[in-house]
Design a protein around this motif. Structure first.
Motif, PDB file in Angstrom:
ATOM      1  N   PRO A 166       0.737  -1.073  -0.150  1.00  0.00           N
ATOM      2  CA  PRO A 166       0.004   0.144   0.111  1.00  0.00           C
ATOM      3  C   PRO A 166       1.027   1.041   0.056  1.00  0.00           C
ATOM      4  CG  PRO A 166      -0.737  -1.401   1.537  1.00  0.00           C
ATOM      5  CD  PRO A 166       0.680  -2.160   1.204  1.00  0.00           C
ATOM      6  N   SER A 167       0.415   2.416  -0.590  1.00  0.00           N
ATOM      7  CA  SER A 167       1.080   3.591  -0.589  1.00  0.00           C
ATOM      8  C   SER A 167       1.065   4.277   0.683  1.00  0.00           C
ATOM      9  CB  SER A 167       0.091   4.531  -1.415  1.00  0.00           C
ATOM     10  OG  SER A 167      -0.997   4.937  -0.882  1.00  0.00           O
ATOM     11  N   SER A 168       1.897   5.152   0.893  1.00  0.00           N
ATOM     12  CA  SER A 168       2.125   5.877   2.134  1.00  0.00           C
ATOM     13  C   SER A 168       0.740   6.365   2.609  1.00  0.00           C
ATOM     14  CB  SER A 168       3.189   7.064   1.932  1.00  0.00           C
ATOM     15  OG  SER A 168       2.499   8.190   1.151  1.00  0.00           O
ATOM     16  N   ALA A 169      -0.179   7.085   1.763  1.00  0.00           N
ATOM     17  CA  ALA A 169      -1.381   7.454   2.128  1.00  0.00           C
ATOM     18  C   ALA A 169      -2.244   6.294   2.838  1.00  0.00           C
ATOM     19  CB  ALA A 169      -2.296   8.163   0.930  1.00  0.00           C
ATOM     20  N   GLU A 170      -2.010   4.980   2.036  1.00  0.00           N
ATOM     21  CA  GLU A 170      -3.011   3.993   2.709  1.00  0.00           C
ATOM     22  C   GLU A 170      -2.557   3.513   3.998  1.00  0.00           C
ATOM     23  OE1 GLU A 170      -2.168   1.104  -0.541  1.00  0.00           O
ATOM     24  OE2 GLU A 170      -4.106   1.537  -1.449  1.00  0.00           O
ATOM     25  N   ILE A 171      -1.146   3.718   4.204  1.00  0.00           N
ATOM     26  CA  ILE A 171      -0.562   3.430   5.422  1.00  0.00           C
ATOM     27  C   ILE A 171      -1.196   4.330   6.557  1.00  0.00           C
ATOM     28  CG2 ILE A 171       1.536   3.143   6.897  1.00  0.00           C
ATOM     29  CD1 ILE A 171       2.777   1.845   4.335  1.00  0.00           C
ATOM     30  N   GLN A 172      -1.096   5.413   6.027  1.00  0.00           N
ATOM     31  CA  GLN A 172      -1.576   6.480   7.279  1.00  0.00           C
ATOM     32  C   GLN A 172      -3.310   6.189   7.368  1.00  0.00           C
ATOM     33  OE1 GLN A 172      -1.068  10.544   5.815  1.00  0.00           O
ATOM     34  NE2 GLN A 172      -1.782  11.419   7.763  1.00  0.00           N
ATOM     35  N   ALA A 173      -3.705   6.090   6.441  1.00  0.00           N
ATOM     36  CA  ALA A 173      -5.433   5.809   6.526  1.00  0.00           C
ATOM     37  C   ALA A 173      -5.737   4.773   7.358  1.00  0.00           C
ATOM     38  CB  ALA A 173      -6.185   5.715   5.216  1.00  0.00           C
ATOM     39  N   SER A 174      -4.830   3.505   7.358  1.00  0.00           N
ATOM     40  CA  SER A 174      -5.159   2.432   7.928  1.00  0.00           C
ATOM     41  C   SER A 174      -4.916   2.434   9.484  1.00  0.00           C
ATOM     42  CB  SER A 174      -4.024   1.129   7.327  1.00  0.00           C
ATOM     43  OG  SER A 174      -2.978   1.531   8.024  1.00  0.00           O
ATOM     44  N   LEU A 176      -6.363   4.671  11.180  1.00  0.00           N
ATOM     45  CA  LEU A 176      -7.328   5.393  11.719  1.00  0.00           C
ATOM     46  C   LEU A 176      -8.484   4.272  11.912  1.00  0.00           C
ATOM     47  CD1 LEU A 176      -7.694   8.184   9.153  1.00  0.00           C
ATOM     48  CD2 LEU A 176      -7.002   8.620  11.258  1.00  0.00           C
ATOM     49  N   GLN A 177      -9.430   4.625  12.626  1.00  0.00           N
ATOM     50  CA  GLN A 177     -10.614   3.824  13.006  1.00  0.00           C
ATOM     51  C   GLN A 177     -11.812   4.180  12.371  1.00  0.00           C
ATOM     52  OE1 GLN A 177     -10.613   3.762  17.432  1.00  0.00           O
ATOM     53  NE2 GLN A 177      -9.869   1.702  17.179  1.00  0.00           N
ATOM     54  N   TYR A 178     -12.729   3.073  12.032  1.00  0.00           N
ATOM     55  CA  TYR A 178     -13.807   3.373  11.251  1.00  0.00           C
ATOM     56  C   TYR A 178     -15.054   2.828  11.759  1.00  0.00           C
ATOM     57  CZ  TYR A 178     -10.716   5.311   7.427  1.00  0.00           C
ATOM     58  OH  TYR A 178      -9.880   6.108   6.838  1.00  0.00           O
ATOM     59  N   ILE A 179     -16.206   3.266  11.527  1.00  0.00           N
ATOM     60  CA  ILE A 179     -17.470   2.699  11.761  1.00  0.00           C
ATOM     61  C   ILE A 179     -18.132   2.031  10.591  1.00  0.00           C
ATOM     62  CG2 ILE A 179     -20.007   2.880  12.625  1.00  0.00           C
ATOM     63  CD1 ILE A 179     -17.999   2.470  15.055  1.00  0.00           C
ATOM     64  N   LEU A 180     -18.577   0.751  10.508  1.00  0.00           N
ATOM     65  CA  LEU A 180     -19.221   0.241   9.268  1.00  0.00           C
ATOM     66  C   LEU A 180     -20.616   0.435   9.266  1.00  0.00           C
ATOM     67  CD1 LEU A 180     -18.624  -1.708   6.850  1.00  0.00           C
ATOM     68  CD2 LEU A 180     -18.842  -3.515   8.470  1.00  0.00           C
ATOM     69  N   CYS A 233     -21.140  -0.437   1.339  1.00  0.00           N
ATOM     70  CA  CYS A 233     -20.490  -0.616   2.807  1.00  0.00           C
ATOM     71  C   CYS A 233     -20.025   1.004   2.707  1.00  0.00           C
ATOM     72  CB  CYS A 233     -19.272  -1.365   2.905  1.00  0.00           C
ATOM     73  SG  CYS A 233     -19.610  -3.279   3.016  1.00  0.00           S
ATOM     74  N   MET A 234     -20.430   1.557   4.117  1.00  0.00           N
ATOM     75  CA  MET A 234     -20.046   3.048   4.385  1.00  0.00           C
ATOM     76  C   MET A 234     -18.785   3.038   5.233  1.00  0.00           C
ATOM     77  SD  MET A 234     -23.132   5.508   3.789  1.00  0.00           S
ATOM     78  CE  MET A 234     -23.771   5.842   1.946  1.00  0.00           C
ATOM     79  N   LEU A 235     -17.809   3.387   5.384  1.00  0.00           N
ATOM     80  CA  LEU A 235     -16.636   3.581   6.425  1.00  0.00           C
ATOM     81  C   LEU A 235     -16.727   4.635   6.921  1.00  0.00           C
ATOM     82  CD1 LEU A 235     -14.005   0.809   4.983  1.00  0.00           C
ATOM     83  CD2 LEU A 235     -15.746   0.597   6.834  1.00  0.00           C
ATOM     84  N   VAL A 278     -13.042  -0.074  14.466  1.00  0.00           N
ATOM     85  CA  VAL A 278     -11.883  -0.755  14.014  1.00  0.00           C
ATOM     86  C   VAL A 278     -11.247  -0.172  13.151  1.00  0.00           C
ATOM     87  CG1 VAL A 278     -13.313  -2.939  14.557  1.00  0.00           C
ATOM     88  CG2 VAL A 278     -13.308  -1.971  12.355  1.00  0.00           C
ATOM     89  N   LYS A 279      -9.852  -0.583  13.150  1.00  0.00           N
ATOM     90  CA  LYS A 279      -9.069  -0.280  12.111  1.00  0.00           C
ATOM     91  C   LYS A 279      -9.378  -1.219  10.857  1.00  0.00           C
ATOM     92  CE  LYS A 279      -5.157   1.193  15.308  1.00  0.00           C
ATOM     93  NZ  LYS A 279      -3.700   0.864  15.827  1.00  0.00           N
ATOM     94  N   LEU A 280      -8.668  -0.543   9.669  1.00  0.00           N
ATOM     95  CA  LEU A 280      -9.037  -1.316   8.262  1.00  0.00           C
ATOM     96  C   LEU A 280      -8.260  -2.556   8.491  1.00  0.00           C
ATOM     97  CD1 LEU A 280      -8.938   1.430   5.729  1.00  0.00           C
ATOM     98  CD2 LEU A 280     -10.881   0.266   6.765  1.00  0.00           C
ATOM     99  N   ASP A 281      -7.160  -2.750   9.024  1.00  0.00           N
ATOM    100  CA  ASP A 281      -6.492  -4.042   8.960  1.00  0.00           C
ATOM    101  C   ASP A 281      -6.632  -4.963  10.006  1.00  0.00           C
ATOM    102  OD1 ASP A 281      -5.070  -3.053   6.667  1.00  0.00           O
ATOM    103  OD2 ASP A 281      -3.529  -2.255   7.504  1.00  0.00           O
ATOM    104  N   GLU A 282      -7.523  -4.499  11.049  1.00  0.00           N
ATOM    105  CA  GLU A 282      -8.090  -5.246  12.275  1.00  0.00           C
ATOM    106  C   GLU A 282      -9.401  -5.460  12.293  1.00  0.00           C
ATOM    107  OE1 GLU A 282      -6.162  -3.466  15.721  1.00  0.00           O
ATOM    108  OE2 GLU A 282      -4.316  -3.262  14.757  1.00  0.00           O
TER     109      GLU A 282
END
Length: 543
Positions: A166-174, A176-180, A233-235, A278-282
C-alpha cells in the motif's frame, strides 16, 4: 479556463503595443500584469505565476537573461518568449540553456508573434489536458487499489491481488478507526430477475451516485465500497462526534434511497450500523460478516449492539446445536417443499423459508459454505418441483435459473427462494391436477417411504385431499387397495435385498417397514409361498 501572460519591457510604447495590438482575449489569454525591469518582473511572477512571459533582454538593473536564470532557480516553469533588438549568438545559447520557448528579434512582426502565441497556447492547453487526464487516471487507480484492499480485508482473502505494498497514504489511513454501515436494498434481487446486464449496471450506478451525494453532504470523507450487487459499505471515520454522524448518515440514506424506488417495486432500504470502531487492517472481516449476517436475518434497520443482545437469547438447545450447524436443509424440509408446491400452498412455502431463516439466525456459521450449498440445493429442488407440476411459465423458469447461476451471496439466494415462493400459484387459482397425476404423485411418495410406518391419512394429507377420496381414487386407478399396493412394493424390495445382499432377515424386514421379524416372515410367506430364508437359498442355488 484562460491562460495568463506577463509582459516585460523597459520601453513603454512596446508594452502598450503588446497589450493592445495583439488579440489576447481571442487567443484565450489574460494579461495579468506588466513590468519595466527585471526586478519588478521577478516580484510580479512570484505574485501571479503566469503561464506565459514576453520579456525583453536588455533592461536596466537586471536584464532578461538574469531574470530567467533566477526564475528557473526558483522553480518557475512558465513559457518564455524573448524579445531583443540584438542578434547575438551568446543570447540565443543562454536562452536555450534556460528552456526559452521563442527568441524574437525587434522590430516585432505582430502577425508572426500572434501565430506563435496561438501555437504556444495550444501546446500549453494540450499539455494541461494530458496532465489532468494522467492525474485523474492515477487517482482512479489509487481509489481502485484502496477499495480492492478494503474488500480483500472484509472478505479476508489471504491471496490478495495486490502485487505492491500500500502507498504511504494508505498506511496513514489504515491507522485510523472506522465505523461500518452496511446498506442493502431488500427486494432488489427479486425485482431485478430478468433485467439485462446494462440495466443492472445503470441501476447500480444511480444508487452509487446517490450514496456518494449523501456522504459528501452529511459526512464528507466517508469511504464508499461496493462489495456485492445490491449491497454497499460505508466506512465513517470514528473521530469526534462519530456516533451522531453515523446515525444521521444511516437515517438519511434510508430516507433518500426509499424515496427514489418505485412504489410497486417491493424494494426497501435496510441499514445495519456497527458500533465497534475498528482499524481497516484489524477485525474488518469479522465486523463485516457480523453486520452481513444481521442484515440477512433481520428485516428492520437496527444497530448491531441491539441485535447482538437479541442473538444471545436465540440459541438452540445444546443437543440440537451440532446438527443444525451442519444441516441447514433437512430431508423433512425438502419433503415439505414438494408437498406445498404440489398442493399450490404458497403460504406454506413462505412460512417454511421464514423458519429456515430463523434457524440460520441462531448460529454464527450461517454464512459458511455449507449453508450456501444447502440453499443452492434447496433452490434447485424448488425449481425442479415447479417444473414437474407445470405451474410456471418457461420464460419465468429461465429467468430463475439464470438468477441462481448469478447469485453470489446467501442474501441473494434467500431473496431468490422468496421470489420463487411468491411466483407459485395459490391452490385456489392453480388448476387442479388430474386423477392420474395425483395417483402418480402418491405412488412416488409411497415408494420413497417403504421403510416407514406410512398410513392413508398421511398420503392423503400430502396430496391435499380427504382420506376417503384418496382411497376411492387409488383403488379405481391402480386396481388394488392402498394396503395391497404397499405390501406388494415392500415384498418386491425384500426379495431384491434377499437376492443381492448379505443382510440379516431382521434387517431386511426393518428396511421394508416390518419391525418384527416374525410378522415380516409371515407376510413374505403369504406373498411368495416360502420363507425368506428359503427364498434366499433358492436364489443362490439358481445362480
Amino acid at each position: 479556463m484562460n491562460l495568463t501572460a506577463l509582459l516585460v519591457d523597459d520601453e513603454l510604447p512596446i508594452l502598450e503595443n503588446l497589450s493592445f495590438i495583439l488579440p489576447w482575449e481571442d487567443m484565450g489569454i489574460d494579461i495579468v500584469g506588466t513590468a519595466r525591469s527585471g526586478s519588478e518582473a521577478l516580484d510580479k511572477v512570484a505574485e501571479c505565476h503566469p503561464d506565459i512571459m514576453l520579456c525583453d533582454i536588455r533592461m536596466p538593473s537586471m536584464d532578461g537573461l538574469e531574470l530567467i536564470r533566477m526564475l528557473r532557480e526558483q522553480g518557475e516553469n512558465c513559457e518564455i518568449i524573448l524579445l531583443t533588438g540584438y542578434q547575438q549568438f551568446e543570447y540565443a545559447r543562454t536562452a536555450i540553456r534556460y528552456n526559452v520557448h521563442e527568441y524574437i528579434c525587434k522590430p516585432i512582426d505582430y502577425l508572426d508573434l500572434e501565430r506563435k502565441l496561438r501555437d504556444l497556447a495550444g501546446q500549453i492547453q494540450k499539455k494541461r489536458l494530458e496532465m489532468e487526464a494522467e492525474r485523474h487516471r492515477k487517482s482512479e487507480i489509487e481509489v481502485w487499489v484502496r477499495h480492492k484492499h478494503i474488500i480483500d480485508l472484509m472478505q479476508k482473502e489471504e491471496n490478495s491481488l495486490l502485487s505492491s505494498p500500500p502507498s504511504s497514504a494508505e498506511i496513514q489511513a489504515s491507522s485510523l478507526q472506522y465505523i461500518l454501515l452496511l446498506i442493502d436494498v431488500s427486494g432488489y434481487f427479486r425485482h431485478s430477475i430478468g433485467w439485462s446486464g446494462t440495466r443492472h449496471q445503470s441501476w447500480h450506478g444511480m444508487i452509487r451516485s446517490k450514496l456518494r451525494e449523501i456522504t459528501d453532504r452529511i459526512c464528507e470523507g466517508t469511504l464508499l465500497i461496493s462489495a456485492r450487487k445490491g449491497e454497499w459499505c460505508m466506512l465513517v471515520e470514528a473521530s469526534g462526534e462519530w456516533s451522531l454522524r453515523a446515525d444521521a448518515l444511516a437515517q438519511q440514506v434510508q430516507l433518500e434511497l426509499d424515496a427514489i424506488f418505485e412504489p410497486d417495486s417491493g424494494m426497501k432500504t435496510r441499514v445495519i450500523q456497527d458500533v465497534i470502531p475498528v482499524k481497516l487492517d484489524e477485525q474488518m472481516a469479522e465486523r463485516y460478516r457480523h453486520c452481513q449476517r444481521l442484515l440477512i436475518m433481520n428485516d428492520s434497520n437496527q444497530r448491531s449492539d441491539v441485535l447482538e443482545s437479541a442473538e444471545q437469547h436465540a440459541i438452540l438447545p445444546s443437543k440440537e446445536h451440532p446438527r443444525r450447524a451442519t444441516m441447514w436443509i433437512t430431508k423433512e424440509d425438502l419433503d415439505l417443499i414438494t408437498r406445498w408446491i404440489r398442493q399450490g400452498n404458497k403460504q406454506g412455502l413462505i412460512d417454511l423459508l421464514v423458519m429456515l431463516k430463523h434457524r440460520m439466525s441462531e448460529h454464527k456459521s450461517a454464512l459458511d459454505g455449507v449453508a450456501e450449498n444447502s440453499l443452492r440445493f434447496l433452490l434447485v429442488h424448488m425449481l425442479r418441483e415447479l417444473r414437474e407440476v407445470h405451474v410456471m411459465a418457461e420464460q419465468d423458469e429461465m429467468h430463475f435459473w439464470s438468477a441462481l447461476h448469478s447469485a453470489t451471496s446467501i442474501k441473494e439466494l434467500i431473496e431468490l427462494a422468496e421470489a420463487i415462493a411468491h411466483a407459485c400459484h395459490d391452490k385456489k387459482s392453480a388448476p387442479r391436477p388430474s386423477v392420474s397425476e395425483l395417483i402418480t404423485s402418491a405412488c412416488e411418495y409411497m415408494n420413497a417411504r417403504l421403510e416407514c410406518d406410512l398410513g392413508i391419512d398421511e398420503v392423503a394429507d400430502w396430496l391435499g385431499i380427504s382420506p376417503g377420496y384418496f382411497c376411492q381414487l387409488f383403488k379405481n386407478q391402480m386396481g388394488v387397495t392402498f394396503v395391497e399396493y404397499m405390501t406388494h412394493k415392500r415384498m418386491e424390495s425384500a426379495a431384491l435385498l434377499l437376492s443381492t445382499t448379505e443382510w440379516s432377515i431382521t434387517a431386511i424386514g426393518e428396511a421394508t417397514g416390518y419391525k418384527e421379524r416374525r410378522y415380516f416372515s409371515k407376510v413374505f410367506h403369504k406373498h411368495f409361498h416360502m420363507k425368506p430364508s428359503e427364498f434366499r437359498s433358492n436364489q443362490r442355488a439358481g445362480s
